[in-house]
Design an enzyme around this catalytic site. Sequence first.
Site, short mmCIF file in Angstrom:
data_model
loop_
_atom_site.label_atom_id
_atom_site.label_comp_id
_atom_site.label_asym_id
_atom_site.label_seq_id
_atom_site.Cartn_x
_atom_site.Cartn_y
_atom_site.Cartn_z
N ARG A 21 0.86 -1.19 -0.03
CA ARG A 21 -0.05 0.20 0.03
C ARG A 21 0.78 1.28 -0.19
O ARG A 21 1.83 1.27 -0.76
CB ARG A 21 -1.07 -0.01 1.21
N ASP A 147 -3.43 11.51 9.46
CA ASP A 147 -4.72 11.15 8.94
C ASP A 147 -5.54 12.52 8.93
O ASP A 147 -5.42 12.99 10.08
CB ASP A 147 -5.30 9.89 9.66
N TYR A 160 -7.98 5.71 17.62
CA TYR A 160 -7.12 5.91 16.25
C TYR A 160 -7.13 7.29 16.26
O TYR A 160 -6.06 7.84 15.96
CB TYR A 160 -7.85 5.09 15.21
N1 LIG Z 1 -5.00 4.24 3.57
C1 LIG Z 1 -5.65 5.35 3.80
O1 LIG Z 1 -7.02 5.70 3.24
C2 LIG Z 1 -5.22 6.23 5.01
C3 LIG Z 1 -5.83 7.41 5.37
C4 LIG Z 1 -5.33 8.23 6.13
C5 LIG Z 1 -4.26 7.87 6.97
N2 LIG Z 1 -3.38 6.62 6.37
C6 LIG Z 1 -2.29 6.40 6.83
O2 LIG Z 1 -1.40 6.24 6.05
C7 LIG Z 1 -0.28 5.27 6.48
C8 LIG Z 1 -0.36 4.03 5.60
O3 LIG Z 1 -1.77 3.54 5.29
P1 LIG Z 1 -1.88 2.18 4.77
O4 LIG Z 1 -3.43 1.99 4.53
O5 LIG Z 1 -1.10 1.93 3.44
O6 LIG Z 1 -1.53 1.43 6.00
P2 LIG Z 1 -1.79 -0.27 6.04
O7 LIG Z 1 -1.73 -1.11 5.14
O8 LIG Z 1 -3.10 -0.24 6.95
O9 LIG Z 1 -0.68 -0.60 7.38
C9 LIG Z 1 0.61 -0.76 6.95
C10 LIG Z 1 1.39 -1.54 7.76
O10 LIG Z 1 1.64 -1.28 9.15
C11 LIG Z 1 2.23 -2.10 9.77
N3 LIG Z 1 1.93 -2.25 11.28
C12 LIG Z 1 0.73 -2.30 11.80
N4 LIG Z 1 1.06 -2.12 13.19
C13 LIG Z 1 2.35 -2.76 13.48
C14 LIG Z 1 3.09 -2.81 14.58
N5 LIG Z 1 2.56 -2.79 15.76
N6 LIG Z 1 4.36 -3.02 14.12
C15 LIG Z 1 4.95 -3.15 13.25
N7 LIG Z 1 4.32 -2.97 11.83
C16 LIG Z 1 2.99 -2.72 12.09
C17 LIG Z 1 1.76 -3.43 9.05
O11 LIG Z 1 2.86 -4.17 8.63
P3 LIG Z 1 2.63 -5.99 8.56
O12 LIG Z 1 1.62 -6.19 7.47
O13 LIG Z 1 4.10 -6.39 7.99
O14 LIG Z 1 2.18 -6.63 9.68
C18 LIG Z 1 0.99 -2.70 8.14
O15 LIG Z 1 0.90 -3.67 6.62
C19 LIG Z 1 -1.03 4.76 7.84
O16 LIG Z 1 -0.15 5.47 8.75
C20 LIG Z 1 -2.24 5.38 7.72
O17 LIG Z 1 -2.90 5.79 9.27
C21 LIG Z 1 -3.92 6.08 5.25
#
Ligand SMILES: NC(=O)c1ccc[n+]([C@@H]2O[C@H](COP(=O)([O-])OP(=O)(O)OC[C@H]3O[C@@H](n4cnc5c(N)ncnc54)[C@H](OP(=O)(O)O)[C@@H]3O)[C@@H](O)[C@H]2O)c1
Length: 255
Positions: A21, A147, A160
């Site tokens: 992602r 976020d 969160y």
């Molecule tokens: N996607 C959206 O729409 C969105 C919107 C607003 C903000 N964001 C922010 O943007 C960032 C990336 O979003 P995303 O959707 O790409 O993220 P995601 O896929 O939901 O999570 C990214 C990775 O974080 C890792 N993770 C979670 N808890 C962990 C822990 N305790 N220790 C180590 N690794 C951990 C996991 O790794 P593993 O799979 O290897 O376990 C997961 O694959 C995040 O900070 C999210 O809050 C995203």
Amino acid sequence: MNSLSEKQHVKVALITGAAGRIGAQTARRLHETGMNIAIHYRNSEEKAMALKAELESTRPNSVATFQCDLNVTADLKGLVSEVESRFGRLDVLINNASSFYPTPVDQMSEEHWHDLVGSNMKAPLFLSQAAIPLLKQTHGCIVNLIDIHGFRPLKNHTIYSMAKAAKAMMVKSLARELAPEIRVNGVAPGAIEWPDADGQTGSSSEEQEKILARIPMQRKGEFDDIAKTIRFLVLDAPYITGEIITVDGGRTAQQ
Ligand SMILES: NC(=O)c1ccc[n+]([C@@H]2O[C@H](COP(=O)([O-])OP(=O)(O)OC[C@H]3O[C@@H](n4cnc5c(N)ncnc54)[C@H](OP(=O)(O)O)[C@@H]3O)[C@@H](O)[C@H]2O)c1
């Protein structure tokens, strides 16, 4: 020049939660600028290895993977040390990893608190602390994924939203403390690609339609919208620190 000093002249970015992602797309965008990439993952080993192979097909020996549960604070210094041992330096830390799921107030538990606050606030702080000595040497930077719901709450996601609000304050507080050697910034995504189906987010297609109707740009964001903003903050923003750029298609520009 021997091979180690050659290695040490290439900038290095550590990206947490980078197997898929937004994190993976950020790795691609920074790698194509010539940086070496430290891919951190927790459970997604296969995806992390696939991304390493993809990136190294254009530049061998430019990527390494590191496994760590970021909620184990005692392991964070070790993660940074492993990156230093492999690449000899650190220029960029991207605090991207995050857990995300609803915690309705009548159902939330201390376990949810530790998990959500751990990955979204505590780990970014202590990982930054561990990385500071190396980042000072390189006059590097930290980029934090926030976020829009760190500024306006997402219903049923109190823990969160609180954790992201604290992470936003961390950006500004660390930026004051670490200038002028290290810049600290953030990116606040709106609705980007919907969370994985197993992400327990409860966003049905009806809810997704409602979200899209509130976005002036009339589409959800793509991972690359975020990755390119991160690349800008890392490479083209030497006078920006303590700033959080909202990337939400205009959603928070309207009521
Ligand atoms: N996607 C959206 O729409 C969105 C919107 C607003 C903000 N964001 C922010 O943007 C960032 C990336 O979003 P995303 O959707 O790409 O993220 P995601 O896929 O939901 O999570 C990214 C990775 O974080 C890792 N993770 C979670 N808890 C962990 C822990 N305790 N220790 C180590 N690794 C951990 C996991 O790794 P593993 O799979 O290897 O376990 C997961 O694959 C995040 O900070 C999210 O809050 C995203």
